[in-house]
Design an enzyme around this catalytic site. Structure first.
Site, short mmCIF file in Angstrom:
data_model
loop_
_atom_site.label_atom_id
_atom_site.label_comp_id
_atom_site.label_asym_id
_atom_site.label_seq_id
_atom_site.Cartn_x
_atom_site.Cartn_y
_atom_site.Cartn_z
CB CYS A 70 -129.68 -51.69 41.71
SG CYS A 70 -128.00 -52.01 42.25
CG HIS B 230 -137.50 -67.34 48.69
ND1 HIS B 230 -136.52 -66.74 47.94
CD2 HIS B 230 -138.29 -68.00 47.84
CE1 HIS B 230 -136.72 -67.04 46.68
NE2 HIS B 230 -137.79 -67.81 46.58
CD GLU C 170 -122.12 -52.99 46.52
OE1 GLU C 170 -123.23 -52.93 47.08
OE2 GLU C 170 -121.68 -54.05 46.04
CG ASP D 224 -123.57 -52.81 50.77
OD1 ASP D 224 -123.73 -52.95 51.99
OD2 ASP D 224 -123.68 -53.74 49.96
#
Ligand code: PEP
Ligand code: MG
Length: 571
Positions: free
Chosen positions: A500, A186, A429, A453
Site C-alpha cells: 500500500c 485534505h 514497513e 516507511d
C-alpha cells in the site's frame, strides 16, 4: 509563469473562476433602536442554526463526518449564554446587530485565547468563522454559488476548504489553483481522488489572477501560466489532449478484474483517508480498499472522534465497498502525523519514537475505542479487516490481539452487535519486520508492505527531507530485496500479501512485484486503472526474466534505468 506545489497531476486549460469571500463591511449600518436590532440578531441566529442543521446533515450523509461535526460545534458555540449576553450588552449600548455580533464573537474569542490550552485557544478561529456567517446573514451577502461554476473553469481561490471541494461540479472544473495548502492537505487529497489537476501554495495568487483570464495548468509540474501566448497555449492544449486520451484509453480497464497476461488474478485496491474518498475510489474502479488511513479522522479537530462516530464512518465505508475488502489501518499517530490534543511528548526523533502501535499499546484507551468501533461496524459484514501499522515484532501483534479479545468479551457481555471474526493483519514497513517476516506471517492474517516507511527506514533517509531524496528510492536494491523476502515469507505461510506504499503505483516496478508473487496493489484512487493496465501487460514468465536481471544489479540507478527502459520499450 507561477510556480506552486504539484499536488494533483494532469493538464487543465480554462477560464479563471475566482472565488473570494465577499467583504463584510458593516460600518455604514445605522442602528434602528434596541428592539429592532435585538430582533435582527435573533432572526440571524435562527437562520444560522437552521442552515447549519441542514448543512451538517448533508455533510454527514455524504460521509464528511468531521466537517459535519465542525458545523454542529459552531451551533453549540452560537448558543452559548456568555455570547448572547455580550451581544445584547452591545445592542443596549446603541450598536447595530452587526457590530454587536462582531463584538460578542470577539469577546468570546479573546477568552479562548487567554486559556493555557492549545486546543481551546484554537477555538478562537471558530468564533471568527461564526462571526463571518452571522455578518453574511445580517448584511444579506450571498456566498458565491459553487454549483454555478461554469463548464471549462479553472477554480482559483485562497484556501480550498473541504466544503468547496465537495460542492464543486467535477465535470466543470478543469483545474484547481490555490494560494495556500500543501501536498498532504485534505483538499489536495480530494483533488487527487477526484482526478482534477491541481497546483497549490502559490503566494499572492489572488493579486495576479483576474476572473475570466485564461489559465494553463500543469498539475504534475506545479506550473500555472496566466494568459498564455498562442504557442504556449497550443503546447498545453496538445498535452491536455494526450493526457485526456490516455485517461480515456484506461477506461476499458474500469469494469474489469485485474489479471496478468496469463489470466492470473490479482487485485488493485485504493488508499483512502476518509469515507468520502471511498466513493471516489469506487468510481475509479478499485476492487477494494487496501489502506484506510484512519488517523485522518483524528486530525484537524479538538477532541477524538467518539466510538459511535467512528463506527458510523467505518460502517459507511464498508457499505460503500459492498463485497469488496476494506482494510482499516488502526491509528498511525506520531511521526509526521501529529494530533495536538493528545499532547504527546515532543521527541528529538519522532520518526523513531512513540508512534502508531507503540502508542496504542502503551496508552490503549483511545485504541480500545477504535477497535470497538471497528468490531461493531463490521457486524454482519464480511469485508472488514484490521491492519496494525509500524510493527517491529510478534509481541506487538500478540499485544493487540490480547486487547482485541478482551474487547470482544466486553461487547458480547453488553449484548452489542459486532463481528468477532475480523481478520488481523499487519503493515510491513520496518526493517525489523522484514527480517522477522516468517515469525510475523505465522501470527498475521495478511501482510501489506508499506514502502513509504520501509524505504525511509531501510535507507536511513527521511521521506520528507529533500536533501536526501537522491537516496530515497523504491528502486534501491536493498528495498527490492526486502520486498522479495516479505512476499516469499507470506507465500510460505499461505497468507495474502499486498502493498500500500506509493511504490505500488510505479509501472516500472510491476514486473518485479508480479515475479515475486504480490497479490494486491493498493494505490491512490487516480492510479487504479493505470496500475491494472500495467499488470495486464505482463505474463509471469516475462516478469520473472526481467526480475532476474533487475535483481542482479546493485545500484538504484542501474535498476531504474533498466526497468524504465523495459517499460518504455513495450510502450
Ligand atoms: C507506508 O509507509 O508505505 C504507508 C502506506 O503508510 P503511510 O504513508 O501512511 O506512513
Ligand atoms: Mg507508513
Amino acid at each position: 509563469m507561477l510556480k506552486g506545489l504539484a499536488v494533483s497531476p494532469g493538464i487543465g486549460v480554462g477560464k479563471a473562476f475566482v472565488y473570494v469571500e465577499a467583504g463584510l463591511d458593516y460600518s455604514r449600518v445605522e442602528p434602528q433602536g434596541e428592539e429592532a436590532e435585538l430582533a435582527r440578531l435573533a432572526g440571524a441566529k435562527a437562520s444560522f442554526l437552521r442552515d447549519s442543521e441542514a448543512l451538517a446533515k448533508s455533510l454527514k450523509e455524504a460521509g464528511n463526518v468531521r466537517e459535519g461535526d465542525m458545523i454542529e460545534g459552531h451551533m453549540v458555540l452560537l448558543e452559548d449564554d456568555f455570547l448572547a449576553e455580550e451581544m445584547e450588552k452591545a445592542v443596549k449600548e446603541g450598536k447595530s446587530a452587526e457590530a454587536a455580533a462582531a463584538a460578542g464573537c470577539a469577546a468570546v474569542a479573546e477568552l479562548f485565547r487567554q486559556v493555557d490550552d492549545e486546543m481551546i485557544r484554537a477555538r478562537a478561529a471558530d468564533m471568527f468563522a461564526i462571526r463571518d456567517r452571522l455578518l453574511k446573514i445580517l448584511l444579506g451577502v450571498e456566498s458565491q454559488d459553487l454549483s454555478a461554476v461554469p463548464e471549462g473553469s479553472v477554480f482559483v481561490t485562497g484556501d480550498l476548504t473541504p466544503y468547496m471541494a465537495t460542492g464543486l461540479k467535477r465535470g466543470n472544473v478543469e483545474a484547481i489553483v490555490t494560494e495556500t495548502g500543501g501536498m498532504t492537505s485534505h483538499s489536495a487529497i480530494l483533488a487527487r481522488a477526484m482526478g482534477i489537476p491541481a497546483v497549490m501554495g502559490i503566494p499572492g495568487l489572488l493579486g495576479v489572477v483576474k476572473a475570466g483570464q485564461t489559465l494553463a495548468v500543469d498539475g504534475a509540474a506545479g506550473e500555472v501560466v496566466v494568459f498564455p501566448p498562442r504557442e504556449v497555449l497550443d503546447d498545453y492544449l496538445g498535452r491536455q489532449k494526450k493526457w485526456r486520451e490516455s485517461k480515456a484509453a484506461l477506461l476499458v480497464y474500469k469494469d474489469r478484474r485485474t489479471k496478468d497476461k496469463d489470466g492470473g488474478e490479482r487485485l488493485v485496491c485504493a488508499n483512502i483517508a476518509s469515507v468520502g474518498e471511498a466513493e471516489l475510489a469506487l468510481e475509479q474502479g478499485c476492487e477494494g480498499v487496501g489502506l484506510f488511513r484512519t488517523e485522518m479522522l483524528f486530525m484537524d479537530r479538538e477532541s477524538p472522534p467518539s466510538e459511535d462516530e467512528q463506527a458510523a464512518a467505518y460502517r459507511k465505508a464498508s457499505e460503500i465497498m459492498a463485497w469488496r475488502e476494506l482494510i482499516i489501518r488502526t491509528m498511525d499517530i506520531g511521526g509526521d502525523k501529529q494530533v495536538p490534543y493528545l499532547h504527546l511528548p515532543q521527541e528529538p526523533n519522532p520518526f523513531l519514537g512513540y508512534r502508531a502501535v507503540r502508542f496504542c499499546l502503551a496508552e490503549p484507551e483511545l485504541f480500545k475505542v477504535q477497535l470497538r468501533a471497528i468490531f461493531r461496524a463490521a457486524a454482519g459484514r464480511g469485508n472488514v479487516k484490521i491492519m496494525i501499522p509500524f510493527v517491529t515484532g510478534p509481541e506487538e501483534i500478540e499485544g493487540v490481539r490480547g486487547i482485541a479479545e478482551g474487547l470482544k468479551r466486553d461487547l458480547a457481555s453488553e449484548g452489542a452487535a459486532f463481528n468477532p471474526d475480523v481478520p488481523l493483519g499487519i503493515m510491513v514497513e520496518t526493517p525489523a519486520a522484514v527480517q522477522l517476516a516468517d515469525a510475523l506471517a505465522a501470527r498475521a492474517a495478511f501482510f501489506s508492505i508499506g514502502t513509504n516507511d520501509l524505504t525511509q527506514y531501510t535507507l536511513a533517509a527521511d521521506r520528507m527531507n529533500t536533501r536526501v531524496d537522491y537516496l530515497y528510492s523504491h528502486y534501491h536494491p536493498a528495498v527490492l530485496r526486502s520486498v522479495e523476502r516479505v512476499v516469499a515469507a507470506a507465500k510460505a505461510a499461505g497468507i495474502p500479501v499486498g502493498m500500500c506504499g506509493e511504490a505500488a503505483g510505479s509501472p516500472g516496478l510491476v514486473p518485479l512485484y508480479l515475479a515475486f508473487g504480490l497479490d494486491e496493489w493498493s494505490v491512490n484512487p487516480g492510479s487504479v486503472l493505470a496500475t491494472r493496465k500495467a499488470i495486464a501487460g505482463w505474463s509471469v514468465s516475462e516478469a520473472r526474466e526481467v526480475a532476474a536481471r533487475a535483481m542482479a544489479l546493485s545500484t538504484t540507478k542501474e535498476v531504474k534505468a533498466y526497468l524504465e527502459g523495459v517499460v518504455a520499450q513495450r510502450g
